[in-house]
Design a protein around this motif. Structure first.
Motif, PDB file in Angstrom:
ATOM      1  N   ASP A 129       9.745  10.130   7.526  1.00 21.74           N
ATOM      2  CA  ASP A 129       8.516  10.347   7.307  1.00 21.74           C
ATOM      3  C   ASP A 129       8.407  11.847   6.494  1.00 21.74           C
ATOM      4  OD1 ASP A 129       5.871  10.935   7.095  1.00 21.74           O
ATOM      5  OD2 ASP A 129       5.425  11.039   9.308  1.00 21.74           O
TER       6      ASP A 129
ATOM      7  N   LYS B  52      14.856   5.603   3.529  1.00 26.33           N
ATOM      8  CA  LYS B  52      13.920   4.814   3.757  1.00 26.33           C
ATOM      9  C   LYS B  52      13.782   4.813   5.388  1.00 26.33           C
ATOM     10  CE  LYS B  52      14.134   1.108   0.613  1.00 26.33           C
ATOM     11  NZ  LYS B  52      14.531  -0.414   0.086  1.00 26.33           N
TER      12      LYS B  52
ATOM     13  N   GLN C 210       5.329   5.935  -0.484  1.00 28.37           N
ATOM     14  CA  GLN C 210       5.972   7.216  -0.026  1.00 28.37           C
ATOM     15  C   GLN C 210       5.362   8.085  -1.198  1.00 28.37           C
ATOM     16  OE1 GLN C 210       6.979   8.373   2.688  1.00 28.37           O
ATOM     17  NE2 GLN C 210       8.002   6.385   3.622  1.00 28.37           N
TER      18      GLN C 210
END
Length: 250
Positions: free
Chosen positions: A240, A237, A134
């Motif tokens: 996006d 988690k 990420q």
């Protein structure tokens, strides 16, 4: 009152069916077969040829060149058969090497200018680097992002987006790292095709050329130090960050 023969026979058969269902073994699930190595090479070759039509000719040229050199050396040593036996595998190895390099370029060409391309480039780094899937900073409106990698050269921030838009994200992250890691060098690489930027296909190579300043133990210590403070982005988690939208009600 006489019992019905159907009702008397139905219970035992039903219980036996239940017992068979309870104690019978479950059928084994068929394992998904992995594609063979030849099939994988064929798929890579097809994908690469679609984006680079010259790759078959380059592979053939390398193969024939290696075989020709091996044959000439063997002929000069009066043993051309051995030269061919050695040259053919070496020629195949050289052709495969050309395919792998061209396939990497084709893969980068497919994802270039797409969100997360810089993160994919960090995934090609060799051992010794600690990367994150990420981004550590992202602008949901413009999808500009900053990715981070930790290695022996120190901390490397890789951005994607125009320089004038991504600069505030880089400056904020660099100041944050300077507060918690004052003695660790922070490098900045801007990925892209603009002036002063690095194409994503060259990001890993540029990072590999950076001067090493930390030991392996220090790299792990720096990673744990950053992880202990948590990510500045509140990204759960499975979420996006590129699909996040700013709350306009505030």
């Amino acid at each position: 009152m006489a019992k019905s023969p159907d009702s008397s026979n139905s219970t035992p058969s039903g219980s036996s069916a239940v017992k068979r269902g309870l104690f019978s073994r479950k059928p084994k699930e068929a394992k998904a077969k992995k594609p063979s190595r030849l099939k994988q090479i064929r798929e890579v070759f097809t994908m690469t040829r679609r984006h680079d039509p010259m790759v078959p000719w380059l592979m053939l040229l390398v193969f024939l060149g290696v075989v020709a050199v091996s044959f000439l050396v063997g002929f000069w040593l009066d043993n051309w058969i051995t030269g061919l036996i050695i040259g053919i595998p070496l020629g195949l190895l050289g052709a495969t090497f050309i395919l792998s390099r061209r396939a990497e370029r084709a893969a980068f060409a497919q994802i270039e200018n797409q969100p997360g391309a810089s993160g994919a480039a960090l995934g090609t780094l060799r051992r010794g680097w600690i990367t994150e899937e990420q981004p550590v900073a992202v602008n949901p409106r413009t999808q500009d992002a900053v990715f981070r990698a930790i290695g022996r050269p120190g901390v490397v921030l890789v951005s994607e987006g125009p320089t004038h838009r991504v600069k505030p994200l880089l400056d904020a992250e660099r100041k944050r790292l300077a507060r918690i890691l004052p003695n660790v060098t922070v490098h900045v690489i801007e990925s892209g095709r603009g002036e002063g930027q690095v194409p994503i296909s060259e990001v890993a190579k540029k990072m590999g050329k950076l001067k090493k300043e930390l030991t392996k133990l220090e790299v792990n210590a720096v990673s744990k130090r950053i992880a202990s403070l948590g990510n500045r982005l509140p990204i759960p988690k499975g979420i996006d960050p590129y699909k996040a939208r700013p709350n306009r009600g505030r």
